[in-house]
Design an enzyme around this catalytic site. Sequence first.
Site, PDB file in Angstrom:
ATOM      1  CG  ASN A 134      -1.787   1.195   1.316  1.00 16.83           C
ATOM      2  OD1 ASN A 134      -1.674   2.099   0.491  1.00 16.83           O
ATOM      3  ND2 ASN A 134      -2.641   1.226   2.321  1.00 16.83           N
ATOM      4  CB  CYS A 137      -2.847   5.435   2.662  1.00 13.01           C
ATOM      5  SG  CYS A 137      -4.306   5.509   3.642  1.00 13.01           S
TER       6      CYS A 137
HETATM    7  C1  LIG Z   1     -12.857   3.682   4.148  1.00 16.56           C
HETATM    8  C2  LIG Z   1     -11.765   3.257   3.227  1.00 16.56           C
HETATM    9  C3  LIG Z   1     -10.578   2.763   3.739  1.00 16.56           C
HETATM   10  C4  LIG Z   1      -9.571   2.351   2.889  1.00 16.56           C
HETATM   11  N1  LIG Z   1      -8.468   1.825   3.412  1.00 16.56           N
HETATM   12  C5  LIG Z   1      -7.497   1.324   2.588  1.00 16.56           C
HETATM   13  C6  LIG Z   1      -6.374   0.647   3.105  1.00 16.56           C
HETATM   14  O1  LIG Z   1      -6.237   0.450   4.306  1.00 16.56           O
HETATM   15  N2  LIG Z   1      -5.433   0.206   2.246  1.00 16.56           N
HETATM   16  C7  LIG Z   1      -5.544   0.399   0.891  1.00 16.56           C
HETATM   17  O2  LIG Z   1      -4.671  -0.051   0.149  1.00 16.56           O
HETATM   18  N3  LIG Z   1      -6.593   1.029   0.366  1.00 16.56           N
HETATM   19  C8  LIG Z   1      -7.579   1.495   1.187  1.00 16.56           C
HETATM   20  N4  LIG Z   1      -8.691   2.093   0.638  1.00 16.56           N
HETATM   21  C9  LIG Z   1      -8.769   2.288  -0.819  1.00 16.56           C
HETATM   22  C10 LIG Z   1      -9.505   1.145  -1.534  1.00 16.56           C
HETATM   23  O3  LIG Z   1      -8.841  -0.093  -1.351  1.00 16.56           O
HETATM   24  C11 LIG Z   1      -9.641   1.377  -3.036  1.00 16.56           C
HETATM   25  O4  LIG Z   1      -8.367   1.476  -3.605  1.00 16.56           O
HETATM   26  C12 LIG Z   1     -10.386   2.640  -3.384  1.00 16.56           C
HETATM   27  O5  LIG Z   1     -11.466   2.811  -2.485  1.00 16.56           O
HETATM   28  C13 LIG Z   1     -10.892   2.682  -4.818  1.00 16.56           C
HETATM   29  O6  LIG Z   1     -11.819   1.660  -5.111  1.00 16.56           O
HETATM   30  P1  LIG Z   1     -13.430   1.897  -5.105  1.00 16.56           P
HETATM   31  O7  LIG Z   1     -13.688   3.023  -6.013  1.00 16.56           O
HETATM   32  O8  LIG Z   1     -14.005   0.576  -5.542  1.00 16.56           O
HETATM   33  O9  LIG Z   1     -13.803   2.206  -3.715  1.00 16.56           O
HETATM   34  C14 LIG Z   1      -9.721   2.500   1.497  1.00 16.56           C
HETATM   35  C15 LIG Z   1     -10.912   2.992   0.981  1.00 16.56           C
HETATM   36  C16 LIG Z   1     -11.934   3.352   1.827  1.00 16.56           C
HETATM   37  C17 LIG Z   1     -13.235   3.867   1.277  1.00 16.56           C
END
Ligand SMILES: Cc1cc2nc3c(=O)[nH]c(=O)nc-3n(C[C@H](O)[C@H](O)[C@H](O)COP(=O)(O)O)c2cc1C
Lengths: 424, 455
Positions: A134, A137
């Site tokens: 990751n 973030c």
């Molecule tokens: C509440 C929340 C927490 C997240 N925490 C992480 C995380 O801990 N590690 C990570 O790699 N991505 C994290 N993400 C990002 C998601 O894995 C993803 O890359 C991003 O939301 C885009 O995909 P989506 O449009 O389907 O949500 C988080 C996203 C959200 C909404």
Amino acid sequence: MADLSIEFAGIKAPNPFWLASAPPTDKAYNVVRAFEAGWGGVVWKTLGEDPAAVNVSSRYSAHFGANRQVQGINNIELITDRSLEINLREITQVKKDWPDRALIVSLMVPCIEESWKFILPLVEATGADGIELNFGCPHGMPERGMGAAVGQVPEYVEMVTRWCKTHCALPVIVKLTPNITDIRQSARAAHRGGADAVSLINTINSITSVDLDRMVAHPIVGDQSTHGGYCGSAVKPIALNMVAEIARDPETQGLPICGIGGIGTWRDAAEFIALGSGAVQVCTAAMLHGFRIVDDMKDGLARWMDQHGHRNLEAFRGLAVGHTTDWKYLDINYQSVAHIDQDACIGCGRCHIACEDTSHQAIASTLKADGTHAYSVIEAECVGCNLCQITCPVEGCIDMQAQDTGKPYMNWTQDPRNPYREAG
Amino acid sequence: MIDALNHLPRPRAGADQLAEAFSDLAPPLTARQAAVESARCLYCYDAPCVNACPSEIDIPSFIHRISDENLQGAAERILSANILGGSCARVCPTEILCQQACVRNNAQECAPVLIGQLQRYALDHAGFTEHPFQRSPASGKRIAVVGAGPAGLSCAHRLAMHGHDVVIFEAREKAGGLNEYGIARYKLVDDYAQREVEFLLGIGGIEIRHGQRLGANLSLGELHAQYDAVFLGLGLAAVRQLGLADEDAPGLLAATEYIRELRQADDLTQLPLADRCLVLGAGNTAIDMAVQMSCLGAREVNLVYRRGVSDMGATDHEQEIAKHNQVRLHTWARPEAVLLDDTGRVRGMRFARTQLVDGRLGDTGETFELAADAIFKAIGQRFDDASLADPLAAQLARDGERIQVDAHMQTSVPGIYAGGDCTALGQDLTVQAVQHGKLAAEAIHAQLMLNVEAA
Ligand SMILES: Cc1cc2nc3c(=O)[nH]c(=O)nc-3n(C[C@H](O)[C@H](O)[C@H](O)COP(=O)(O)O)c2cc1C
Ligand SMILES: Cc1cc2nc3c(=O)[nH]c(=O)nc-3n(C[C@H](O)[C@H](O)[C@H](O)COP(=O)(O)OP(=O)(O)OC[C@H]3O[C@@H](n4cnc5c(N)ncnc54)[C@H](O)[C@@H]3O)c2cc1C
Ligand code: SF4
Ligand code: SF4
Ligand code: SF4
């Protein structure tokens, strides 16, 4: 029915729908429910060094469309707030119980080799299928020298990736942050470091809205706020572009891509796959609707594949990549013109005013005897920009029709109007 | 109370039950419903709905403002075109006006945007702390308006806004015209008509003098001499007659007369109830009468019309309401005789069956009788000639029985304007009257200012 199973960077899964590392994959309880619902894999919520991160209260905010339709979610959560030991124990158990599903462990530890050297064997021991780094973030973690901060510096990406490849036998997926100017730089760095795949995108720096009474942005913590990470449907166009940029970059030829960002339907997934993704990850859509949506996505994708004779995902993966090019190679001689289906037209006038005020005055409005108006395209004025088709509320009512100009393909590099054209 | 019906019993239902029966026909939208509904609007350009609104409200704009959570802005948009937008939102037959024309009324689009309901929502929730329009500097001009109905009120407001002083001469005790005395009670509930008048007068510069009846204690000649301009918004004060013997027998009266009582009644339980009720006519007034009697608890409500369903003036929507309230419709029947009991009161009516022969209505020779405790005439309003008795008034050119006006609402006598039901222009609807009043005010204003410049 079409075969949805995949093998991505050496990791097998019954279908390409994985849950992205986020709250839906935070603990065994969620992940088991996800597997029961049919998800092909999960990327476990990002683990870090102990002590675990601490989250604030009030964590999400959203950008809404008409009728409270969520366009995108913004979050200010950190990586897992549970201890490493508990997470590792749960991962081990879940993988044992669900051997056919992909279980990837997302990791974020300080940019020090020792830290990685410490955590990697622990993860490997769980039986997990791979790790995802990751680097993306955009909030909270960069201040601690982790996440996006690493992801934004290609040398760090390469270095950390190499450490992981050195100290761990599992496939390494590098998750890319979109908060950079040229995504290819990050992908190339990961590639140089030996990454088995990249996944993208992580969330985009964002502030969704401001409470105008309290004069504080959302989400509100006490009387303050901070920028968060944006995801959900609204980020899909950005993610698709970044995926395409990497897919067609000669320097990263063949590097597996896991598409993430705004995927909520089978069609979204198919588009990511058409642009080269070998698997996809979903977060927001599951957070809004629950795990059950995977059923509809699998069903829709398989039926579409059947209708188009694609027996498996490889059959259409990347088919749109070759048609994605630089602007300068587009055919200058190609011409399309709007055509209005008068039977479908409901007479809202949107196409007219859009073209009249902001485009090329190519849609005529004619007053009818009953006081309403009829709309028709002045073909000679239409530049084929698609604006009317976009603003028309009736799907299929305005059709952009390719014209037979009788002229051959010619791109800007060849165009005599281009002062910098390439000779020849 | 209505002498002609005093012999009838009173409703069986209690006050609460009756209040419920006469509550809003179309309940107001909730905030959530307004949000969903306003988002359905496509924000059309040259929108067909605007073209279909007689008062030309900028509908896409006000709905867009609702959607933008700018209710005050939405309300102002509405009121700037139609100062009685609140009552219009409740009484307009939207099914033949704006909503009929809405592009979402297209077969492919499910249903029209609920424009009237949204209009009401915006006005109900605007929360103005002061009158939203300001008067222009005083012009020193004085204008007489006769009739405080929708036409007169709308005219007066627009004139006041342009800086003129207005005196309204009104025959009745209350202002509002048919909003106060004629609209079905369940369409315009409680004291809304009065509250709206009060709001309208908030602009200032308008004085209403009640008990002033043109043709009785007021003459057009005097008004014409004393004021810079005169506007006539007299409505249709007379009722068409059946031309039958015993037409004034107890038990037979004009629907509008009964509705006036019904609208004014503080205690619905004291109204005379025609358990077997007969309504003659097929317009919206007939339906209003029939439905309201049904709401009061009548056991049998019959509506009789001399032609067929397709000729009825009442809209489909109104007919649905009638059906829903168990009103029975009899078509192709013409009143032939009022039937009286030994005491001389109405006991029913004999009808001659009718048919079309070569495009003309004629009798078939068959007759039938319907028993009734009361019969209500709703066969149309007439212009009351008594209003135009003085020499100047008698000079006004007529269009049929009504006052003739041009597109600027000017009568044949310079300086005298007219609008609303008393003219033949457009439909007899509240919203049309409001538009006439507004147009007349603009024309008067333009004329007066022209004179100022020339002077
Ligand atoms: C509440 C929340 C927490 C997240 N925490 C992480 C995380 O801990 N590690 C990570 O790699 N991505 C994290 N993400 C990002 C998601 O894995 C993803 O890359 C991003 O939301 C885009 O995909 P989506 O449009 O389907 O949500 C988080 C996203 C959200 C909404
Ligand atoms: C029973 C009934 C139901 C109706 N329902 C609807 C409906 O649901 N929706 C709709 O859009 N329309 C409806 N209408 C029609 C609508 O009410 C009228 O079109 C509208 O009120 C016309 O406004 P106006 O100002 O021209 O006349 P009016 O409202 O009739 O006002 C005329 C005013 O002038 C006064 N006046 C009359 N003569 C004199 C005089 N000689 N001197 C001084 N003052 C005088 C009257 O007292 C009255 O106040 C209905 C009409 C009736 C009769
Ligand atoms: S936008 Fe579409 S529906 Fe509206 S007028 Fe144009 S073609 Fe017709
Ligand atoms: S026609 Fe319907 S959709 Fe279009 S602006 Fe009017 S209310 Fe809105
Ligand atoms: S005034 Fe009546 S016709 Fe005009 S928009 Fe409002 S409800 Fe519709």
